[in-house]
Design a protein around this motif. Structure first.
Motif, mmCIF file in Angstrom:
data_model
loop_
_atom_site.group_PDB
_atom_site.id
_atom_site.type_symbol
_atom_site.label_atom_id
_atom_site.label_comp_id
_atom_site.label_asym_id
_atom_site.label_seq_id
_atom_site.Cartn_x
_atom_site.Cartn_y
_atom_site.Cartn_z
ATOM 1 N N THR A 20 -25.575 -81.239 43.022
ATOM 2 C CA THR A 20 -24.993 -82.050 44.108
ATOM 3 C C THR A 20 -24.499 -83.478 43.529
ATOM 4 O O THR A 20 -25.387 -84.014 42.919
ATOM 5 N N PHE A 21 -23.587 -83.890 44.241
ATOM 6 C CA PHE A 21 -22.732 -85.123 43.923
ATOM 7 C C PHE A 21 -23.096 -86.006 44.998
ATOM 8 O O PHE A 21 -22.589 -85.627 46.094
ATOM 9 N N VAL A 22 -23.497 -87.047 44.805
ATOM 10 C CA VAL A 22 -24.137 -87.982 45.994
ATOM 11 C C VAL A 22 -22.964 -89.266 46.155
ATOM 12 O O VAL A 22 -22.778 -89.872 45.208
ATOM 13 N N ILE A 23 -22.431 -89.414 47.169
ATOM 14 C CA ILE A 23 -21.516 -90.734 47.241
ATOM 15 C C ILE A 23 -22.274 -91.648 48.581
ATOM 16 O O ILE A 23 -22.407 -91.222 49.730
ATOM 17 N N ASN A 24 -22.528 -92.866 47.906
ATOM 18 C CA ASN A 24 -22.876 -93.627 49.046
ATOM 19 C C ASN A 24 -21.708 -94.663 49.494
ATOM 20 O O ASN A 24 -21.206 -95.131 48.487
ATOM 21 N N CYS A 25 -21.767 -95.002 50.444
ATOM 22 C CA CYS A 25 -20.928 -96.210 50.855
ATOM 23 C C CYS A 25 -21.315 -97.173 51.559
ATOM 24 O O CYS A 25 -21.796 -97.096 52.674
ATOM 25 N N HIS A 26 -21.257 -98.191 50.803
ATOM 26 C CA HIS A 26 -22.112 -99.510 51.402
ATOM 27 C C HIS A 26 -20.731 -100.322 51.671
ATOM 28 O O HIS A 26 -20.627 -101.697 51.312
ATOM 29 N N TYR A 36 -32.032 -99.250 51.003
ATOM 30 C CA TYR A 36 -33.072 -99.369 50.382
ATOM 31 C C TYR A 36 -33.481 -97.868 50.559
ATOM 32 O O TYR A 36 -34.061 -97.316 49.690
ATOM 33 N N GLN A 37 -33.607 -97.406 51.835
ATOM 34 C CA GLN A 37 -34.249 -96.172 52.152
ATOM 35 C C GLN A 37 -33.249 -94.830 51.435
ATOM 36 O O GLN A 37 -33.782 -93.977 51.131
ATOM 37 N N ALA A 38 -32.078 -94.986 51.524
ATOM 38 C CA ALA A 38 -31.268 -94.169 50.997
ATOM 39 C C ALA A 38 -31.425 -93.942 49.397
ATOM 40 O O ALA A 38 -31.777 -92.789 48.766
ATOM 41 N N LYS A 207 -35.638 -99.471 60.084
ATOM 42 C CA LYS A 207 -34.398 -100.474 59.622
ATOM 43 C C LYS A 207 -35.061 -100.626 58.129
ATOM 44 O O LYS A 207 -36.341 -100.691 57.747
ATOM 45 N N ASP A 208 -33.971 -100.870 57.262
ATOM 46 C CA ASP A 208 -34.068 -101.070 55.933
ATOM 47 C C ASP A 208 -35.098 -102.287 55.569
ATOM 48 O O ASP A 208 -34.996 -103.078 56.022
ATOM 49 N N GLY A 209 -35.914 -101.834 54.685
ATOM 50 C CA GLY A 209 -36.988 -102.745 54.157
ATOM 51 C C GLY A 209 -38.101 -102.979 54.952
ATOM 52 O O GLY A 209 -39.054 -103.973 54.762
#
Lengths: 210, 293
Positions: A20-26, A36-38, A207-209
């Motif tokens: 699995t190749f993961v792409i995050n887009c911020h 943070y959760q991701a 929510k994050d954090g």
């Protein structure tokens, strides 16, 4: 504005099949992303699954930019069984369109927030409906690519692959079927009946954090 | 009498479709149905604002037919009502003793006479079938219990066997079967060989399929259908045949003959027949006689 919320850990784990190749887009400032959760979840996932790369970039919804960003990873991408994208619905669709031969899955659901919209490619759209169907449809959004937003398959109105509403518009379900056919994943269509949930309040407690 | 009971008995079910008028007087429609259809077909299928054109309601028309001793099939589309209204109307039908349904997504509003209206499509044909199955099990789509005995229906659905993407249609058909569809009627067939090929593939689902036919009235009409109606293709040799109708002033007899011939060629491969006469109800008895039904 839009908010992306991670799908449940179980849901994401079930998507991350094989390499699995993961792409995050911020990406853009108009999208809230649970960074943070991701990050936490992907660490956990990497312990259990075969995660070959976690790439975090911005504006993957821009096809040229995406191509540039993916360039040096293409060996890993080609080698992957699954590409898991954690972004808004437009980002997932852009990746699915670019990586035509790959199983591209969405790790997030996208919800609307009133206010300014980011710059999105004109040919792809995310209705921010809060229940992302892209994982059932080969990365082609049935909500925006189908005039009737059907989630259980093609209506009887498609003629020569075109929509009954607009003869210049490709039938969204024709596109979905051909994409799944190409991926050898037509079995995906055998899922139980989908009933759209229009009441999907975003859970702000995650929510994050916090 | 539910159509499903007839299919179970092995009967070849024949139905005909009629459209309610744009107005409240249905005496003429009832006369026509009594004269041409009543004794020849098992049930009369009543369209629901067909082609997105606003008309008298299907449910009210079904009730009027029932009072006349004509068994109706209530067509329900998802275009104009959300899930609350759909379930409510379907319960109303059961209360009125109308237990045959045909469940459809419906044409888009932009194709009809109120293109400015909001298309609903809260449910689609598959989730509507699922909702009706829920009602039959005594709960609504949200899981709330119904009071008293639940309704029981014959749940019909449609499929386009001669579609240019029949594989996509078959996938949708499978989804409908899984959701609980009891029987199917097809979009108009003009190519028996394609229909027979389709039936080979549809056999696996184990649900009755009724052949759909539309009487080809004129060359102009079939050319229009070829250009505009999804899932319908009238081959050139039939168009040539229809041209002769005008030359010999047979006034529609060729269309009747073609329809009867298609029925004859297909009837051994399916479980029933659905005639969409589109105003030519008077031709239905001749078609059935010619087709040997």
């Amino acid at each position: 504005m839009l908010i992306t919320q991670l799908k449940s850990k179980d849901a994401i784990a079930s998507l991350a099949q094989g390499k699995t190749f993961v792409i995050n887009c911020h990406g853009c400032k108009e999208v809230y992303f649970p960074e943070y959760q991701a990050d936490e979840l992907q660490k956990e996932l990497a312990a259990e699954k075969d995660i070959t790369e976690i790439m975090t970039r911005d504006y993957i919804c821009n096809p040229d930019h995406l191509q540039l960003q993916l360039e040096k990873y293409m060996d890993k991408v080609k080698d992957a069984d699954t590409v898991l994208v954690c972004s808004c619905g437009v980002g997932v669709q852009t990746v699915a369109k670019y990586l035509e031969e790959k199983r591209v899955f969405s790790g997030c659901d996208t919800y609307p927030l009133p206010g300014f919209q980011g710059v999105t490619p004109q040919e792809l759209d995310c209705a921010q409906c809060g229940e992302c169907y892209l994982n059932y449809t080969g990365g082609v959004c049935p909500i925006t690519a189908c005039s009737k937003s059907l989630v259980n398959g093609q209506c009887g109105g498609s003629k020569n692959g075109k929509c009954e509403v607009d003869k210049d518009m490709e039938c969204g379900w024709e596109r979905i079927y051909r994409k799944l056919e190409k991926l050898n994943k037509l079995d995906t269509l055998k899922h139980p009946t989908k009933v759209r949930d229009y009441k999907k309040p975003f859970d702000f407690s995650t929510k994050d954090g916090e | 009498m539910r159509l499903t009971e007839l299919f179970e008995r092995g009967e070849f079910v024949v139905t005909a479709e009629v459209g309610p008028p744009k107005g409240i007087n249905i005496d003429h429609l009832i006369d026509e149905v009594n004269t041409y259809l009543k004794d020849r077909v098992t049930a009369v299928n009543v369209t629901d604002n067909q082609s997105s054109v606003m008309r008298l309601g299907s449910l009210a028309t079904c009730k009027a037919f029932k009072d006349e001793g004509i068994p109706p099939i209530f067509q329900v589309t998802c275009r104009d009502r959300n899930r609350i209204a759909l379930q409510s109307d379907i319960l109303s039908a059961a209360m009125l003793g109308i237990d045959n349904l045909l469940l459809l997504t419906g044409d888009h509003t932009t194709l009809g006479d109120h293109p400015q209206s909001k298309p609903v499509f809260d449910l689609d044909s598959v989730s509507l079938i699922h909702a009706v199955k829920q009602l039959e099990s005594g709960v609504d789509l949200a899981g709330n219990e119904l009071v008293g005995e639940p309704p029981k229906f014959a749940k019909g659905a449609v499929v386009s066997p001669c579609s240019d993407s029949v594989d996509v249609q078959l996938a949708k058909m499978e989804a409908k079967v899984k959701a609980g569809a009891d029987y199917f009627q097809t979009q108009a067939v003009y190519e028996p060989e394609k229909f027979i090929e389709f039936m080979e593939k549809a056999k696996q689902f184990g649900v009755p399929v009724m052949l759909g036919v539309v009487i080809p009235k004129s060359v102009g009409m079939v050319k229009f259908m070829n250009a505009n109606v999804a899932g319908i293709h009238v081959p050139d040799h039939l168009i040539e045949e229809l041209k002769k109708d005008k030359e010999k002033t047979k006034a529609g007899i060729t269309g009747v003959e073609i329809t009867a011939r298609i029925i004859k060629e297909c009837k051994d491969y399916c479980d029933g027949l659905h005639i969409m006469a589109l105003g030519w109800e008077s031709k239905v008895p001749d078609i059935l006689t010619l087709a040997g039904l």
